[in-house]
Scaffold this motif. Structure first.
Motif, PDB file in Angstrom:
ATOM      1  N   LEU A 189       0.816  -1.207   0.000  1.00 47.26           N
ATOM      2  CA  LEU A 189       0.000   0.000   0.000  1.00 47.26           C
ATOM      3  C   LEU A 189       0.851   1.259   0.000  1.00 47.26           C
ATOM      4  CD1 LEU A 189      -2.869  -1.037   2.426  1.00 47.26           C
ATOM      5  CD2 LEU A 189      -2.834  -1.043  -0.067  1.00 47.26           C
ATOM      6  N   SER A 190       2.171   1.097   0.000  1.00 46.76           N
ATOM      7  CA  SER A 190       3.067   2.247  -0.127  1.00 46.76           C
ATOM      8  C   SER A 190       3.781   2.247  -1.468  1.00 46.76           C
ATOM      9  CB  SER A 190       4.113   2.256   1.005  1.00 46.76           C
ATOM     10  OG  SER A 190       3.502   2.385   2.262  1.00 46.76           O
ATOM     11  N   VAL A 191       4.130   1.067  -1.967  1.00 41.26           N
ATOM     12  CA  VAL A 191       4.878   0.948  -3.226  1.00 41.26           C
ATOM     13  C   VAL A 191       4.263  -0.168  -4.069  1.00 41.26           C
ATOM     14  CG1 VAL A 191       7.111   0.503  -4.283  1.00 41.26           C
ATOM     15  CG2 VAL A 191       7.009   1.687  -2.097  1.00 41.26           C
ATOM     16  N   ALA A 192       3.919   0.160  -5.311  1.00 43.35           N
ATOM     17  CA  ALA A 192       3.343  -0.837  -6.212  1.00 43.35           C
ATOM     18  C   ALA A 192       4.301  -1.249  -7.316  1.00 43.35           C
ATOM     19  CB  ALA A 192       2.054  -0.307  -6.831  1.00 43.35           C
ATOM     20  N   ASP A 193       5.451  -0.559  -7.417  1.00 46.70           N
ATOM     21  CA  ASP A 193       6.351  -0.810  -8.557  1.00 46.70           C
ATOM     22  C   ASP A 193       7.773  -1.128  -8.106  1.00 46.70           C
ATOM     23  OD1 ASP A 193       6.959   1.722  -7.605  1.00 46.70           O
ATOM     24  OD2 ASP A 193       7.409   2.534  -9.586  1.00 46.70           O
ATOM     25  N   SER A 194       7.890  -1.941  -7.060  1.00 45.20           N
ATOM     26  CA  SER A 194       9.207  -2.294  -6.540  1.00 45.20           C
ATOM     27  C   SER A 194       9.737  -3.536  -7.250  1.00 45.20           C
ATOM     28  CB  SER A 194       9.147  -2.544  -5.035  1.00 45.20           C
ATOM     29  OG  SER A 194      10.428  -2.845  -4.520  1.00 45.20           O
ATOM     30  N   LEU A 195      11.006  -3.482  -7.629  1.00 44.53           N
ATOM     31  CA  LEU A 195      11.655  -4.581  -8.341  1.00 44.53           C
ATOM     32  C   LEU A 195      12.675  -5.242  -7.427  1.00 44.53           C
ATOM     33  CD1 LEU A 195      11.417  -5.618 -11.307  1.00 44.53           C
ATOM     34  CD2 LEU A 195      13.485  -4.326 -11.804  1.00 44.53           C
ATOM     35  N   GLY A 196      12.836  -6.549  -7.560  1.00 45.46           N
ATOM     36  CA  GLY A 196      13.838  -7.276  -6.794  1.00 45.46           C
ATOM     37  C   GLY A 196      14.761  -8.058  -7.714  1.00 45.46           C
ATOM     38  N   ILE A 197      15.952  -8.382  -7.210  1.00 43.92           N
ATOM     39  CA  ILE A 197      16.900  -9.220  -7.940  1.00 43.92           C
ATOM     40  C   ILE A 197      17.223 -10.426  -7.066  1.00 43.92           C
ATOM     41  CG2 ILE A 197      19.181  -9.382  -9.012  1.00 43.92           C
ATOM     42  CD1 ILE A 197      19.192  -6.369  -9.289  1.00 43.92           C
ATOM     43  N   TYR A 198      17.039 -11.616  -7.614  1.00 49.29           N
ATOM     44  CA  TYR A 198      17.401 -12.850  -6.915  1.00 49.29           C
ATOM     45  C   TYR A 198      18.601 -13.465  -7.616  1.00 49.29           C
ATOM     46  CZ  TYR A 198      13.150 -12.663  -4.135  1.00 49.29           C
ATOM     47  OH  TYR A 198      12.171 -12.290  -3.248  1.00 49.29           O
ATOM     48  N   LEU A 199      19.672 -13.667  -6.860  1.00 47.01           N
ATOM     49  CA  LEU A 199      20.912 -14.214  -7.384  1.00 47.01           C
ATOM     50  C   LEU A 199      21.058 -15.658  -6.925  1.00 47.01           C
ATOM     51  CD1 LEU A 199      24.414 -12.587  -7.390  1.00 47.01           C
ATOM     52  CD2 LEU A 199      24.118 -14.838  -6.367  1.00 47.01           C
ATOM     53  N   THR A 200      21.313 -16.563  -7.876  1.00 47.94           N
ATOM     54  CA  THR A 200      21.576 -17.959  -7.557  1.00 47.94           C
ATOM     55  C   THR A 200      22.838 -18.397  -8.281  1.00 47.94           C
ATOM     56  OG1 THR A 200      19.183 -18.350  -7.451  1.00 47.94           O
ATOM     57  CG2 THR A 200      20.621 -20.290  -7.451  1.00 47.94           C
ATOM     58  N   HIS A 201      23.818 -18.867  -7.527  1.00 44.13           N
ATOM     59  CA  HIS A 201      25.067 -19.351  -8.117  1.00 44.13           C
ATOM     60  C   HIS A 201      24.945 -20.849  -8.371  1.00 44.13           C
ATOM     61  CE1 HIS A 201      29.232 -19.158  -9.214  1.00 44.13           C
ATOM     62  NE2 HIS A 201      29.572 -20.074  -8.331  1.00 44.13           N
ATOM     63  N   LEU A 202      25.469 -21.282  -9.512  1.00 46.47           N
ATOM     64  CA  LEU A 202      25.352 -22.672  -9.958  1.00 46.47           C
ATOM     65  C   LEU A 202      23.882 -23.106  -9.931  1.00 46.47           C
ATOM     66  CD1 LEU A 202      28.447 -24.265  -8.143  1.00 46.47           C
ATOM     67  CD2 LEU A 202      28.325 -23.247 -10.430  1.00 46.47           C
ATOM     68  N   PRO A 203      23.047 -22.390 -10.666  1.00 43.56           N
ATOM     69  CA  PRO A 203      21.603 -22.664 -10.609  1.00 43.56           C
ATOM     70  C   PRO A 203      21.243 -23.987 -11.266  1.00 43.56           C
ATOM     71  CG  PRO A 203      22.085 -21.101 -12.356  1.00 43.56           C
ATOM     72  CD  PRO A 203      23.376 -21.316 -11.619  1.00 43.56           C
ATOM     73  N   ARG A 204      20.228 -24.616 -10.716  1.00 43.66           N
ATOM     74  CA  ARG A 204      19.662 -25.830 -11.298  1.00 43.66           C
ATOM     75  C   ARG A 204      18.279 -26.014 -10.685  1.00 43.66           C
ATOM     76  NH1 ARG A 204      23.333 -27.944  -7.407  1.00 43.66           N
ATOM     77  NH2 ARG A 204      22.259 -29.128  -5.758  1.00 43.66           N
ATOM     78  N   PRO A 205      17.391 -26.707 -11.376  1.00 45.19           N
ATOM     79  CA  PRO A 205      16.058 -26.955 -10.818  1.00 45.19           C
ATOM     80  C   PRO A 205      16.147 -27.645  -9.466  1.00 45.19           C
ATOM     81  CG  PRO A 205      16.085 -27.501 -13.142  1.00 45.19           C
ATOM     82  CD  PRO A 205      17.520 -27.212 -12.762  1.00 45.19           C
ATOM     83  N   GLY A 206      15.370 -27.137  -8.523  1.00 45.81           N
ATOM     84  CA  GLY A 206      15.364 -27.712  -7.184  1.00 45.81           C
ATOM     85  C   GLY A 206      16.113 -26.901  -6.152  1.00 45.81           C
ATOM     86  N   ARG A 207      16.770 -25.836  -6.579  1.00 41.63           N
ATOM     87  CA  ARG A 207      17.445 -24.975  -5.611  1.00 41.63           C
ATOM     88  C   ARG A 207      16.429 -24.405  -4.618  1.00 41.63           C
ATOM     89  NH1 ARG A 207      22.782 -25.737  -4.868  1.00 41.63           N
ATOM     90  NH2 ARG A 207      24.054 -25.232  -6.693  1.00 41.63           N
ATOM     91  N   ALA A 208      16.819 -24.318  -3.352  1.00 40.01           N
ATOM     92  CA  ALA A 208      15.944 -23.781  -2.311  1.00 40.01           C
ATOM     93  C   ALA A 208      16.141 -22.279  -2.176  1.00 40.01           C
ATOM     94  CB  ALA A 208      16.241 -24.469  -0.979  1.00 40.01           C
ATOM     95  N   ASP A 209      15.163 -21.627  -1.554  1.00 42.21           N
ATOM     96  CA  ASP A 209      15.262 -20.185  -1.352  1.00 42.21           C
ATOM     97  C   ASP A 209      16.478 -19.803  -0.511  1.00 42.21           C
ATOM     98  OD1 ASP A 209      13.008 -19.740  -2.845  1.00 42.21           O
ATOM     99  OD2 ASP A 209      11.654 -19.640  -1.124  1.00 42.21           O
ATOM    100  N   ALA A 210      16.887 -20.701   0.399  1.00 48.23           N
ATOM    101  CA  ALA A 210      18.052 -20.428   1.239  1.00 48.23           C
ATOM    102  C   ALA A 210      19.346 -20.404   0.443  1.00 48.23           C
ATOM    103  CB  ALA A 210      18.149 -21.459   2.351  1.00 48.23           C
ATOM    104  N   GLU A 211      19.294 -20.866  -0.804  1.00 48.85           N
ATOM    105  CA  GLU A 211      20.479 -20.878  -1.666  1.00 48.85           C
ATOM    106  C   GLU A 211      20.518 -19.674  -2.595  1.00 48.85           C
ATOM    107  OE1 GLU A 211      21.532 -25.390  -2.581  1.00 48.85           O
ATOM    108  OE2 GLU A 211      19.382 -25.010  -2.882  1.00 48.85           O
ATOM    109  N   ARG A 212      19.702 -18.685  -2.320  1.00 50.29           N
ATOM    110  CA  ARG A 212      19.664 -17.475  -3.136  1.00 50.29           C
ATOM    111  C   ARG A 212      19.979 -16.257  -2.280  1.00 50.29           C
ATOM    112  NH1 ARG A 212      16.750 -19.969  -7.146  1.00 50.29           N
ATOM    113  NH2 ARG A 212      14.922 -21.183  -6.499  1.00 50.29           N
ATOM    114  N   ASN A 213      20.319 -15.170  -2.950  1.00 46.24           N
ATOM    115  CA  ASN A 213      20.457 -13.866  -2.301  1.00 46.24           C
ATOM    116  C   ASN A 213      19.516 -12.895  -2.993  1.00 46.24           C
ATOM    117  OD1 ASN A 213      23.351 -15.199  -2.078  1.00 46.24           O
ATOM    118  ND2 ASN A 213      23.103 -13.830  -0.337  1.00 46.24           N
ATOM    119  N   CYS A 214      18.953 -11.998  -2.225  1.00 52.87           N
ATOM    120  CA  CYS A 214      17.963 -11.068  -2.767  1.00 52.87           C
ATOM    121  C   CYS A 214      18.384  -9.624  -2.522  1.00 52.87           C
ATOM    122  CB  CYS A 214      16.594 -11.315  -2.137  1.00 52.87           C
ATOM    123  SG  CYS A 214      15.316 -10.159  -2.689  1.00 52.87           S
ATOM    124  N   VAL A 215      18.270  -8.817  -3.566  1.00 43.98           N
ATOM    125  CA  VAL A 215      18.416  -7.359  -3.457  1.00 43.98           C
ATOM    126  C   VAL A 215      17.047  -6.783  -3.794  1.00 43.98           C
ATOM    127  CG1 VAL A 215      19.632  -5.314  -4.276  1.00 43.98           C
ATOM    128  CG2 VAL A 215      20.813  -7.518  -4.221  1.00 43.98           C
TER     129      VAL A 215
END
Length: 275
Positions: A189-215
């Motif tokens: 209700l304050s921001v409707a157009d916020s963008l995020g970046i999720y970084l995953t090193h050595l990505p492959r299907p099945g990676r968990a959220d704990a294996e990512r970094n978010c900006v």
């Protein structure tokens, strides 16, 4: 004997005025709704209308479809190659919102070619296609400037009805070592157009959220700027390559040099500086 309170002096501000000054100063440093006041036992009409308008804007941001044709032209103009478009298994927006699992799975990846680049970039509409349309071209340009001299970048991929984990499938098809998923964040209700970046090193299907970094919270001028976000990402990419993984063990060190410089300037003032 009368116990009526003394009338305030003419030069003394009222409690209401003091409260407004207090909240007014705080509002300058946050987009949150604070100190809204009241009219009787309800919010003031102007605040109620503003809240309803913000709620409508958030709903529109979720449901507004991405103009893929126009967006593709804008992304191609950045100069990283002609982007291809893929979709998740969610057939439409309604199913995407009801079935997050389908948004994590690709429908067809035949358009994605293997590049073997260091970094792949996925542009996902997520929960705010508006945020992707507004900020992705500028953010992609900043990432290209920050990362292009040190790493090879694959042509970007546009993903619709997409969740973050769809990027793992796309990255595996591209054959990249690190994937950056630029995705529209859930509107508030304050921001409707916020963008995020999720970084995953050595990505492959099945990676968990704990294996990512978010900006997150990228939406200048009120949120993180494109340049600052790209600088944080560059630090995370370098750290992930050195560590051999991304996720909870990887920390943002992008501000370490500036903090060290600040400490140096205090300990050893420049000539002519009077502390």
């Amino acid at each position: 004997m009368s116990h009526e309170p003394a009338a305030p002096r003419a030069d003394e501000p009222s409690k209401s005025a003091v409260g407004q000054d207090f909240w007014g100063e705080l509002r300058g440093s946050t987009q949150a709704r604070i100190g809204l006041g009241r009219t009787g036992d309800a919010l003031p009409t102007t605040d109620v209308l503003a809240l309803r308008a913000a709620h409508a804007a958030a709903r529109d941001a979720v449901h507004l479809p991405l103009d893929v044709a126009t967006f593709t032209e804008q992304i191609a103009a950045v100069g990283l190659g002609t982007p291809v478009t893929v979709a998740s298994r969610a057939a439409d927006r309604a199913e995407y919102l009801r079935r997050p699992d389908l948004g994590r799975l690709p429908d067809d990846l035949t358009a994605v070619t293997e590049t073997g680049a260091d970094i792949g970039i996925v542009l996902a509409d997520g929960l705010s296609p508006l945020a992707l349309a507004e900020h992705a071209p500028g953010l992609l340009a900043a990432l290209s400037t920050e990362l292009g001299d040190s790493y090879t970048l694959a042509p970007p991929v546009i993903a619709t009805q997409a969740r973050v984990a769809l990027g793992d499938h796309i990255a595996a098809a591209m054959g990249v070592r690190t994937v950056l998923v630029l995705i529209g964040e859930r509107p508030g209700l304050s921001v409707a157009d916020s963008l995020g970046i999720y970084l995953t090193h050595l990505p492959r299907p099945g990676r968990a959220d704990a294996e990512r970094n978010c900006v997150s919270n990228i939406h200048p001028p009120d949120g993180l700027t494109y340049t600052d976000a790209a600088r944080v990402v560059a630090g995370l990419v370098a750290g992930a390559r050195a560590l051999g993984r991304s996720g909870v063990d990887l920390k943002d060190t992008s501000r370490a040099d500036s903090l060290a410089d600040a400490e140096t300037s205090v300990v050893e003032p420049a000539p002519g500086f009077v502390s």
